[in-house]
Design an enzyme around this catalytic site. Structure first.
Site, PDB file in Angstrom:
ATOM      1  N   ARG A 196     -13.592  -8.151  -0.880  1.00  0.00           N
ATOM      2  CA  ARG A 196     -12.943  -7.819   0.392  1.00  0.00           C
ATOM      3  C   ARG A 196     -12.494  -6.356   0.367  1.00  0.00           C
ATOM      4  O   ARG A 196     -11.949  -5.868  -0.621  1.00  0.00           O
ATOM      5  CB  ARG A 196     -11.735  -8.732   0.613  1.00  0.00           C
ATOM      6  CG  ARG A 196     -10.934  -8.435   1.894  1.00  0.00           C
ATOM      7  CD  ARG A 196      -9.718  -7.572   1.633  1.00  0.00           C
ATOM      8  NE  ARG A 196      -8.877  -7.399   2.819  1.00  0.00           N
ATOM      9  CZ  ARG A 196      -7.797  -6.619   2.863  1.00  0.00           C
ATOM     10  NH1 ARG A 196      -7.428  -5.949   1.788  1.00  0.00           N
ATOM     11  NH2 ARG A 196      -7.094  -6.528   3.976  1.00  0.00           N
ATOM     12  N   ILE A 197     -12.730  -5.648   1.454  1.00  0.00           N
ATOM     13  CA  ILE A 197     -12.305  -4.263   1.593  1.00  0.00           C
ATOM     14  C   ILE A 197     -11.345  -4.171   2.770  1.00  0.00           C
ATOM     15  O   ILE A 197     -11.625  -4.687   3.851  1.00  0.00           O
ATOM     16  CB  ILE A 197     -13.512  -3.334   1.803  1.00  0.00           C
ATOM     17  CG1 ILE A 197     -14.373  -3.308   0.532  1.00  0.00           C
ATOM     18  CG2 ILE A 197     -13.062  -1.924   2.167  1.00  0.00           C
ATOM     19  CD1 ILE A 197     -15.666  -2.550   0.677  1.00  0.00           C
ATOM     20  N   THR A 231       0.816  -1.209   0.000  1.00  0.00           N
ATOM     21  CA  THR A 231       0.000   0.000   0.000  1.00  0.00           C
ATOM     22  C   THR A 231       0.854   1.266   0.000  1.00  0.00           C
ATOM     23  O   THR A 231       1.934   1.290   0.592  1.00  0.00           O
ATOM     24  CB  THR A 231      -0.888  -0.013   1.260  1.00  0.00           C
ATOM     25  OG1 THR A 231      -1.742  -1.143   1.195  1.00  0.00           O
ATOM     26  CG2 THR A 231      -1.710   1.245   1.376  1.00  0.00           C
ATOM     27  N   GLU A 288      -1.414  -5.167   7.710  1.00  0.00           N
ATOM     28  CA  GLU A 288      -2.474  -6.163   7.808  1.00  0.00           C
ATOM     29  C   GLU A 288      -3.806  -5.452   8.042  1.00  0.00           C
ATOM     30  O   GLU A 288      -4.147  -5.063   9.153  1.00  0.00           O
ATOM     31  CB  GLU A 288      -2.150  -7.117   8.959  1.00  0.00           C
ATOM     32  CG  GLU A 288      -2.895  -8.422   8.920  1.00  0.00           C
ATOM     33  CD  GLU A 288      -2.417  -9.359  10.018  1.00  0.00           C
ATOM     34  OE1 GLU A 288      -3.272 -10.027  10.615  1.00  0.00           O
ATOM     35  OE2 GLU A 288      -1.194  -9.410  10.281  1.00  0.00           O
ATOM     36  N   GLY A 289      -4.561  -5.279   6.962  1.00  0.00           N
ATOM     37  CA  GLY A 289      -5.737  -4.427   6.988  1.00  0.00           C
ATOM     38  C   GLY A 289      -6.761  -4.761   8.042  1.00  0.00           C
ATOM     39  O   GLY A 289      -7.312  -3.869   8.699  1.00  0.00           O
ATOM     40  N   THR A 313      -0.547   1.234   6.884  1.00  0.00           N
ATOM     41  CA  THR A 313      -0.260   0.182   5.916  1.00  0.00           C
ATOM     42  C   THR A 313       0.016  -1.113   6.661  1.00  0.00           C
ATOM     43  O   THR A 313       0.521  -1.096   7.780  1.00  0.00           O
ATOM     44  CB  THR A 313       0.952   0.550   5.048  1.00  0.00           C
ATOM     45  OG1 THR A 313       1.291  -0.567   4.213  1.00  0.00           O
ATOM     46  CG2 THR A 313       2.173   0.894   5.888  1.00  0.00           C
ATOM     47  N   ASP A 328      -8.213  -1.760   5.000  1.00  0.00           N
ATOM     48  CA  ASP A 328      -8.219  -0.557   5.833  1.00  0.00           C
ATOM     49  C   ASP A 328      -8.018   0.724   5.046  1.00  0.00           C
ATOM     50  O   ASP A 328      -8.428   1.797   5.491  1.00  0.00           O
ATOM     51  CB  ASP A 328      -7.134  -0.668   6.902  1.00  0.00           C
ATOM     52  CG  ASP A 328      -5.737  -0.619   6.282  1.00  0.00           C
ATOM     53  OD1 ASP A 328      -5.039   0.396   6.430  1.00  0.00           O
ATOM     54  OD2 ASP A 328      -5.345  -1.609   5.641  1.00  0.00           O
TER      55      ASP A 328
END
Length: 364
Positions: free
Chosen positions: A262-263, A234, A286-287, A284, A265
């Protein structure tokens, strides 16, 4: 008081990342940092600066956003981005994008040209066409490397962050002790600190091997599914301008082999992106963990309600709030400070302030 800017290209880098890839990422970050610095020196508002910098990062396949985005399990891209203007308490976000060349600019249009804060998938694509943003064929975003990484992830039955490690060790950078990539930090007091990283994952302060630390972060999991922490990933930018206005922008292609829909962070205001009159934050990593910890908002809340400094707030969030996940963040304050924090081995990052602080680095 003064301008400040920070840029990131993902947290959780594997130390086996080839040296030429490390340098390539550094060069992109340095270019984008200078682009932002020049704009801030020219009195460009912070909200315009963060959009400008993230657009540039989205256009470069080195990182996982825009062109070069990670592929979901169907082999398609579902990009997402968000932006927030702290001085006006306004924000915009978009998800599920597959044809919008610069997702961050669509997020800006959601903020400026719609009554909504967040638009996703078919609705976001329709809004993009209504607004006349640049649309490209989906093949523009898909690289041969990301196709290979998707196949690797499927074979391993895992979800992966943007995978940048070659299959053969022949391409891995393993220099001798004299071949180091420096991270130069220049502080306002004029005392420089030189951090150097070995290709085998050993990092040393001032090149002193007695201070070296080595090791690898093990694989993590998202709800029981293995997730590998290899990347650049990211991208994000935070800035405060000479008027003290803070802004944040974040953009990503998500996870390789993620389920369609999937969405993460990055488009979630308060998780991956946040800005107010005190600070601006872009996260940035692990969402799912970042969403649970409301990472970006918590940094601002600690400053606003507890009176903590920017550095102390970032340290607390990384060490206490993000305990069940791996990640990092960049932040600036209205006082002209810039801070980066992460609990992974490394994070691609670049920072500069009017007071003289300067950093382009990867490792701790």
């Amino acid at each position: 008081m003064g301008w400040a800017i920070a840029v990131h290209g993902g947290a959780g880098i594997d130390p086996r990342l080839p040296m030429d890839r490390q340098q390539e990422a550094r060069d992109v970050l340095l270019y984008c940092l200078q682009l932002g610095v020049n704009a801030l020196k020219a009195s460009v508002p912070a909200i315009d600066v963060v959009e400008l910098v993230v657009r540039e990062l989205e256009s470069n396949p080195v990182f996982n956003s825009g062109r070069g985005s990670a592929l979901c399990t169907k082999g398609t891209v579902e990009m997402e981005a968000s932006i927030m203007d702290g001085s006006r308490n306004k924000c915009g976000a978009a998800s599920g994008l597959s044809t919008v060349k610069n997702p961050i600019s669509l997020a800006r249009l959601v903020m400026e040209k719609s009554p909504h804060a967040y638009i996703a998938f078919a609705g976001a694509e329709e809004f993009a066409r209504e607004q006349g943003v640049e649309i490209v064929d989906t093949n523009y975003f898909i690289t041969a490397e990301n196709k290979d990484r998707l196949e690797q992830a499927k074979e391993m039955n895992s979800i992966q962050f943007d995978y940048r490690i070659p299959e053969s060790e022949d391409g891995v950078g393993k220099p001798d002790e004299n071949e180091l990539l420096p991270t130069v930090r220049s502080y306002a007091n004029g005392k420089p600190v030189l951090e150097k990283a070995f290709g085998n994952g050993v990092t040393c302060e001032n090149g002193d091997q007695s201070s070296c630390k080595s090791g690898y972060f093990p694989e993590s999991e998202i709800n029981g599914v293995p997730i590998n922490l290899y990347q650049p990933e990211t991208v994000g930018c935070v800035a405060v301008d000479i008027e003290g206005r803070c802004a944040s922008a974040t953009s990503t292609g998500g996870l390789i082999n993620k389920r369609s829909g999937r969405i993460g962070d990055s488009p979630i205001i308060g998780a991956g992106t946040y800005a107010n009159e005190i600070c601006a934050v872009s996260a940035t990593g692990e969402g799912e963990a970042i969403i649970r910890a409301t990472v970006a908002r918590d940094v601002a809340a600690l400053m606003e309600y507890k009176g903590l400094s920017l550095q102390d707030s970032v340290d607390y969030v990384i060490n206490k709030r993000l305990e069940d996940g791996k990640g990092g963040l960049i932040a600036v304050s209205s006082n002209g400070e810039a801070v980066a924090g992460f609990n992974t081995m490394g994070m691609f990052r670049a920072c500069a302030t009017e007071a003289g602080y300067y950093e382009v680095g990867i490792w701790h």
